[in-house]
Design a protein around this motif. Structure first.
Motif, mmCIF file in Angstrom:
data_model
loop_
_atom_site.group_PDB
_atom_site.id
_atom_site.type_symbol
_atom_site.label_atom_id
_atom_site.label_comp_id
_atom_site.label_asym_id
_atom_site.label_seq_id
_atom_site.Cartn_x
_atom_site.Cartn_y
_atom_site.Cartn_z
ATOM 1 N N GLY A 64 0.817 -1.421 -0.031
ATOM 2 C CA GLY A 64 0.046 -0.081 0.087
ATOM 3 C C GLY A 64 0.927 1.244 0.031
ATOM 4 O O GLY A 64 0.640 2.146 -0.610
ATOM 5 N N GLU A 65 1.884 1.288 0.838
ATOM 6 C CA GLU A 65 2.768 2.345 0.722
ATOM 7 C C GLU A 65 3.527 2.666 -0.656
ATOM 8 O O GLU A 65 3.579 3.916 -0.858
ATOM 9 N N ILE A 66 3.932 1.595 -1.253
ATOM 10 C CA ILE A 66 4.513 1.758 -2.638
ATOM 11 C C ILE A 66 3.462 2.530 -3.681
ATOM 12 O O ILE A 66 3.698 3.062 -4.756
ATOM 13 N N ASP A 67 2.112 1.747 -3.621
ATOM 14 C CA ASP A 67 0.990 2.242 -4.289
ATOM 15 C C ASP A 67 1.364 2.257 -5.716
ATOM 16 O O ASP A 67 1.274 3.134 -6.575
ATOM 17 N N ALA A 68 1.779 0.959 -6.161
ATOM 18 C CA ALA A 68 1.851 0.792 -7.817
ATOM 19 C C ALA A 68 0.689 0.473 -8.478
ATOM 20 O O ALA A 68 -0.505 0.049 -7.805
ATOM 21 N N ASP A 69 0.693 0.805 -9.543
ATOM 22 C CA ASP A 69 -0.612 0.588 -10.610
ATOM 23 C C ASP A 69 -0.604 -0.971 -11.035
ATOM 24 O O ASP A 69 -1.742 -1.371 -11.226
ATOM 25 N N ILE A 70 0.501 -1.293 -11.217
ATOM 26 C CA ILE A 70 0.792 -2.730 -11.412
ATOM 27 C C ILE A 70 1.714 -3.566 -10.600
ATOM 28 O O ILE A 70 3.011 -2.948 -10.412
ATOM 29 N N TRP A 71 1.146 -4.619 -9.915
ATOM 30 C CA TRP A 71 2.199 -5.229 -9.189
ATOM 31 C C TRP A 71 2.377 -6.747 -9.611
ATOM 32 O O TRP A 71 1.508 -7.391 -10.360
ATOM 33 N N ILE A 72 3.766 -7.053 -9.971
ATOM 34 C CA ILE A 72 4.226 -8.421 -10.165
ATOM 35 C C ILE A 72 4.670 -9.142 -9.229
ATOM 36 O O ILE A 72 5.903 -8.707 -8.683
ATOM 37 N N LEU A 73 4.032 -10.148 -8.514
ATOM 38 C CA LEU A 73 4.475 -10.734 -7.116
ATOM 39 C C LEU A 73 4.792 -12.183 -7.579
ATOM 40 O O LEU A 73 3.946 -12.837 -8.073
ATOM 41 N N THR A 74 5.975 -12.398 -6.934
ATOM 42 C CA THR A 74 6.333 -13.927 -7.112
ATOM 43 C C THR A 74 6.644 -14.666 -5.794
ATOM 44 O O THR A 74 6.513 -14.098 -4.803
ATOM 45 N N GLU A 75 6.147 -16.012 -5.691
ATOM 46 C CA GLU A 75 6.168 -16.688 -4.658
ATOM 47 C C GLU A 75 5.172 -16.093 -3.741
ATOM 48 O O GLU A 75 5.504 -15.608 -2.538
ATOM 49 N N THR A 76 4.052 -15.975 -4.105
ATOM 50 C CA THR A 76 2.872 -15.264 -3.279
ATOM 51 C C THR A 76 1.616 -16.033 -2.971
ATOM 52 O O THR A 76 1.607 -17.389 -3.211
ATOM 53 N N HIS A 77 0.868 -15.549 -2.245
ATOM 54 C CA HIS A 77 -0.347 -16.206 -1.820
ATOM 55 C C HIS A 77 -1.733 -15.349 -2.252
ATOM 56 O O HIS A 77 -1.611 -14.451 -2.169
ATOM 57 N N VAL A 95 -2.765 -12.489 -0.066
ATOM 58 C CA VAL A 95 -1.874 -11.111 0.117
ATOM 59 C C VAL A 95 -2.324 -10.217 -0.887
ATOM 60 O O VAL A 95 -2.204 -10.918 -2.419
ATOM 61 N N ILE A 96 -2.895 -9.344 -0.729
ATOM 62 C CA ILE A 96 -3.699 -8.351 -1.843
ATOM 63 C C ILE A 96 -3.104 -6.909 -1.708
ATOM 64 O O ILE A 96 -3.148 -6.571 -0.514
ATOM 65 N N PRO A 97 -2.817 -6.422 -2.657
ATOM 66 C CA PRO A 97 -2.103 -5.008 -2.528
ATOM 67 C C PRO A 97 -3.255 -4.067 -2.057
ATOM 68 O O PRO A 97 -2.917 -3.235 -1.056
ATOM 69 N N ASP A 98 -4.442 -3.848 -2.290
ATOM 70 C CA ASP A 98 -5.323 -3.108 -1.736
ATOM 71 C C ASP A 98 -6.569 -3.399 -2.720
ATOM 72 O O ASP A 98 -6.829 -4.192 -3.601
ATOM 73 N N LYS A 99 -7.980 -2.578 -2.225
ATOM 74 C CA LYS A 99 -9.037 -2.833 -3.085
ATOM 75 C C LYS A 99 -8.708 -2.163 -4.280
ATOM 76 O O LYS A 99 -8.198 -1.172 -4.677
ATOM 77 N N GLY A 100 -9.545 -2.360 -5.174
ATOM 78 C CA GLY A 100 -9.572 -1.885 -6.233
ATOM 79 C C GLY A 100 -8.721 -2.522 -7.486
ATOM 80 O O GLY A 100 -8.560 -1.931 -8.677
ATOM 81 N N TYR A 101 -8.037 -3.841 -6.995
ATOM 82 C CA TYR A 101 -6.869 -4.412 -7.924
ATOM 83 C C TYR A 101 -7.550 -5.666 -8.583
ATOM 84 O O TYR A 101 -8.611 -6.208 -7.929
ATOM 85 N N HIS A 102 -7.357 -5.794 -9.664
ATOM 86 C CA HIS A 102 -7.684 -7.406 -10.387
ATOM 87 C C HIS A 102 -6.488 -8.224 -10.547
ATOM 88 O O HIS A 102 -5.413 -7.428 -10.780
ATOM 89 N N SER A 103 -6.616 -9.496 -10.570
ATOM 90 C CA SER A 103 -5.304 -10.352 -10.679
ATOM 91 C C SER A 103 -5.415 -11.457 -11.377
ATOM 92 O O SER A 103 -6.767 -11.980 -11.859
ATOM 93 N N GLY A 104 -4.411 -11.904 -11.905
ATOM 94 C CA GLY A 104 -4.500 -13.172 -12.563
ATOM 95 C C GLY A 104 -3.154 -13.815 -12.155
ATOM 96 O O GLY A 104 -2.218 -13.264 -11.830
ATOM 97 N N SER A 105 -3.247 -15.271 -11.780
ATOM 98 C CA SER A 105 -2.384 -16.051 -11.298
ATOM 99 C C SER A 105 -1.877 -17.217 -11.934
ATOM 100 O O SER A 105 -2.800 -17.728 -12.618
ATOM 101 N N THR A 106 -0.618 -17.713 -11.889
ATOM 102 C CA THR A 106 -0.289 -19.108 -12.390
ATOM 103 C C THR A 106 -1.075 -20.091 -11.716
ATOM 104 O O THR A 106 -1.349 -20.033 -10.430
ATOM 105 N N ASP A 107 -1.117 -21.273 -12.289
ATOM 106 C CA ASP A 107 -1.634 -22.631 -11.542
ATOM 107 C C ASP A 107 -0.560 -22.921 -10.525
ATOM 108 O O ASP A 107 0.482 -23.030 -10.691
ATOM 109 N N PRO A 108 -1.195 -23.515 -9.205
ATOM 110 C CA PRO A 108 -0.136 -24.200 -8.504
ATOM 111 C C PRO A 108 0.522 -25.324 -9.249
ATOM 112 O O PRO A 108 -0.098 -25.944 -10.054
#
Length: 77
Positions: free
Chosen positions: A27-40, A43-56
């Motif tokens: 939330g502090e960094i406030d990016a428009d696009i986040w690319i998170l690796t090794e994630t869960h 763990v959501i950046p903030d409200k208002g985001y949409h996501s797509g994830s790799t398959d487990p």
């Protein structure tokens, strides 16, 4: 536009203290696009985001637990 990447190193879930600190920092960094690796999923950046994830990955050498992903991309668009 701000794009940020971060390897979260497999957080357990969204309710752990470490995960809450990670989400605060996202939330502090406030990016428009986040690319998170090794994630869960929880763990959501903030409200208002949409996501797509790799398959487990269900097989060795890397076995993902419920909610874990190699990569999730979060975007405000």
């Amino acid at each position: 536009m701000r794009i940020a990447t971060w390897n979260l190193e497999r957080p357990k879930n969204g309710s752990s203290q470490r995960s809450r600190l990670l989400m605060d920092k996202l939330g502090e960094i406030d990016a428009d696009i986040w690319i998170l690796t090794e994630t869960h999923d929880e763990v959501i950046p903030d409200k208002g985001y949409h996501s797509g994830s790799t398959d487990p990955v269900p097989e060795p050498p890397i076995i993902h637990l419920d909610g874990e992903h190699r990569t999730t991309i979060w975007t405000r668009w």
